[in-house]
Scaffold this motif. Structure first.
Motif, PDB file in Angstrom:
ATOM      1  N   GLY A 144      52.329  25.364  11.499  1.00 34.52           N
ATOM      2  CA  GLY A 144      52.825  24.624  12.648  1.00 34.52           C
ATOM      3  C   GLY A 144      52.953  23.156  12.267  1.00 34.52           C
ATOM      4  N   ALA A 145      52.959  22.291  13.278  1.00 33.26           N
ATOM      5  CA  ALA A 145      53.096  20.859  12.996  1.00 33.26           C
ATOM      6  C   ALA A 145      51.806  20.332  12.375  1.00 33.26           C
ATOM      7  CB  ALA A 145      53.414  20.114  14.279  1.00 33.26           C
ATOM      8  N   VAL A 146      51.946  19.247  11.597  1.00 34.73           N
ATOM      9  CA  VAL A 146      50.768  18.648  10.961  1.00 34.73           C
ATOM     10  C   VAL A 146      50.716  17.161  11.327  1.00 34.73           C
ATOM     11  CG1 VAL A 146      49.592  18.213   8.770  1.00 34.73           C
ATOM     12  CG2 VAL A 146      50.959  20.293   9.056  1.00 34.73           C
ATOM     13  N   GLY A 147      49.523  16.708  11.735  1.00 35.60           N
ATOM     14  CA  GLY A 147      49.358  15.324  12.178  1.00 35.60           C
ATOM     15  C   GLY A 147      49.212  14.347  11.029  1.00 35.60           C
ATOM     16  N   PRO A 148      49.224  13.040  11.328  1.00 29.48           N
ATOM     17  CA  PRO A 148      49.168  12.003  10.286  1.00 29.48           C
ATOM     18  C   PRO A 148      47.915  12.069   9.413  1.00 29.48           C
ATOM     19  CG  PRO A 148      49.009  11.043  12.503  1.00 29.48           C
ATOM     20  CD  PRO A 148      49.395  12.471  12.668  1.00 29.48           C
TER      21      PRO A 148
ATOM     22  N   SER B 258      59.121  10.653  15.556  1.00 24.65           N
ATOM     23  CA  SER B 258      58.522   9.352  15.842  1.00 24.65           C
ATOM     24  C   SER B 258      57.086   9.534  16.321  1.00 24.65           C
ATOM     25  CB  SER B 258      59.329   8.639  16.925  1.00 24.65           C
ATOM     26  OG  SER B 258      58.525   7.648  17.521  1.00 24.65           O
ATOM     27  N   PRO B 259      56.138   8.818  15.715  1.00 26.49           N
ATOM     28  CA  PRO B 259      54.731   8.993  16.094  1.00 26.49           C
ATOM     29  C   PRO B 259      54.430   8.476  17.501  1.00 26.49           C
ATOM     30  CG  PRO B 259      54.962   7.215  14.498  1.00 26.49           C
ATOM     31  CD  PRO B 259      56.314   7.850  14.623  1.00 26.49           C
ATOM     32  N   SER B 260      55.368   7.771  18.114  1.00 27.14           N
ATOM     33  CA  SER B 260      55.078   7.229  19.446  1.00 27.14           C
ATOM     34  C   SER B 260      55.249   8.286  20.539  1.00 27.14           C
ATOM     35  CB  SER B 260      55.966   6.015  19.731  1.00 27.14           C
ATOM     36  OG  SER B 260      57.313   6.430  19.697  1.00 27.14           O
TER      37      SER B 260
ATOM     38  N   VAL C  98      50.586  16.389  18.138  1.00 24.82           N
ATOM     39  CA  VAL C  98      49.713  16.267  16.966  1.00 24.82           C
ATOM     40  C   VAL C  98      50.247  15.178  16.032  1.00 24.82           C
ATOM     41  CG1 VAL C  98      50.848  18.033  15.534  1.00 24.82           C
ATOM     42  CG2 VAL C  98      48.364  17.666  15.335  1.00 24.82           C
ATOM     43  N   THR C  99      51.520  14.804  16.229  1.00 25.45           N
ATOM     44  CA  THR C  99      52.119  13.752  15.387  1.00 25.45           C
ATOM     45  C   THR C  99      51.831  12.352  15.928  1.00 25.45           C
ATOM     46  OG1 THR C  99      54.155  14.200  16.631  1.00 25.45           O
ATOM     47  CG2 THR C  99      54.000  15.113  14.404  1.00 25.45           C
ATOM     48  N   ASN C 100      51.170  12.283  17.066  1.00 25.01           N
ATOM     49  CA  ASN C 100      50.778  10.981  17.627  1.00 25.01           C
ATOM     50  C   ASN C 100      49.335  10.712  17.208  1.00 25.01           C
ATOM     51  OD1 ASN C 100      49.238   9.530  19.938  1.00 25.01           O
ATOM     52  ND2 ASN C 100      51.374   8.963  20.302  1.00 25.01           N
TER      53      ASN C 100
END
Ligand SMILES: [Zn+2]
Length: 355
Positions: A184-188, A262-264, A324-326
């Motif tokens: 799935g998505a992966v965070g910073p 975009s992380p925002s 999760v990207t924020n």
């Protein structure tokens, strides 16, 4: 004093006189009822321990003999206990008493017809094992009137959780999004969506099971449901199959985390399949509870052509817990305490669906 006031005073005297005469002429039963009238005159709180648990003790005293009461637990969703005292007036006890003890938030006392209602808003869900009510006779030596004693305990350590009777016996399929070869998505900082969804799904499973539901998980470990590196359709159909092969399945819940370039981008949202009224209701209740518990920007209740929503045969919702990207939300998503909050919110939404 102007004429209007003079008249008002005379009317007052006449009304009092009429009431007095009526009182003299009342039949015996009515006289007895009058004698049984109470006026609140005492309100005390204290911290106590009950079987090792922290508890808040609220004593409400009143004039007259032994107090009588009925209790309504305004469903655990509103976290409110309401005592109704017949033939009772509020007297000189305040109508609003704010509290900061961690077990109750506030007490509101109001007169409803001939009765007085005492509504205690608890800090935790009202369950059968976290409150007790008893009465005490007057103690002249201590200058205490007859009292109702309400004891509110902190939730028990074994985490007993009851989501109300509606959920009992219902079959609910919980789908932890992604897994295995699909992170799935992966965070910073590297938090993976598949890990968060599984953890929250297991917490939801736990709470639902404690509430008497029959929970079927699409996965309970870090695995693909169909097979590693299968096509998206194969993988998603396998999740629908888990729900569809049991005709008793009442709800399908798919748990995900959002992602954006975009992380925002931030916030929570819930989805249902367009045209599904029950799906919409389910997604709306989940959205309300998640918004309240999670405190994130509410992106709303939306429709989408998601595969698992379209190909399941029962009301279904997909929740995007947060991004999760924020950076800030990634941190929340990996927190055990925050996951617990979200899981409880989801279960409250499910419980409301069956109310
Ligand atoms: Zn996802």
């Amino acid at each position: 004093m102007n004429n209007v006031f003079r008249w008002a005073r005379w009317v007052g005297v006449l009304v009092a006189l009429a009431a007095f005469i009526t009182g003299l002429c009342l039949p015996e039963a009515a006289q007895a009822a009058q004698a049984d009238e109470h006026k609140l005159n005492y309100f005390q709180t204290s911290r106590v321990k009950i079987a090792g648990r922290n508890a808040l003790r609220i004593e409400i005293g009143m004039t007259g003999g032994e107090p009588r009461y009925t209790v309504k637990t305004h469903s655990y969703l509103r976290q409110e206990l309401v005592l109704e005292l017949p033939n009772t007036q509020r007297g000189r006890v305040k109508s609003y008493i704010p509290m900061t003890n961690g077990l109750a938030n506030q007490v509101r006392i109001s007169e409803v017809g001939n009765s007085t209602q005492i509504a205690v808003e608890l800090a935790n869900p009202v369950t059968r094992d976290n409150y007790r009510i008893s009465t005490l006779p007057a103690e002249r030596r201590l200058k205490k009137p007859a009292r109702i004693v309400l004891e509110i305990m902190e939730p028990s350590k074994d985490g007993a959780f009851s989501a109300g009777p509606g959920i009992k016996g219902k079959t609910i399929v919980v789908d932890a999004g992604h897994g295995g070869s699909d992170s799935g998505a992966v965070g910073p900082t590297g938090v993976m969506e598949k890990t968060v969804t599984l953890s929250v799904a297991k917490k939801v499973q736990n709470l639902l099971t404690q509430s008497g539901a029959r929970v079927v998980m699409t996965r309970t470990r870090d695995v693909d449901v169909y097979a590693p590196n299968a096509t998206g359709k194969q993988e998603l159909q396998a999740r629908c199959d888990v729900a569809n092969r049991d005709s008793r399945t009442a709800l399908f819940l798919s748990i995900h985390c959002n992602a954006f370039s975009s992380p925002s981008a931030n916030g929570m949202e819930t989805y249902y399949s367009a045209g599904s009224r029950n799906g919409q209701r389910f997604a709306t209740l989940l959205n309300q509870e998640l918004a309240k518990a999670g405190g994130l920007f509410n992106r709303g209740v939306k429709t989408a052509n998601y595969y698992v929503l379209r190909h399941t045969n029962m009301p279904a919702s997909l929740v995007e817990l947060a991004f999760v990207t924020n950076y800030r939300e990634e941190k929340l998503l990996r927190s055990e305490a925050y996951q617990n909050k979200l899981a409880a919110a989801i279960v409250r939404g499910i419980a409301r669906y069956f109310q």
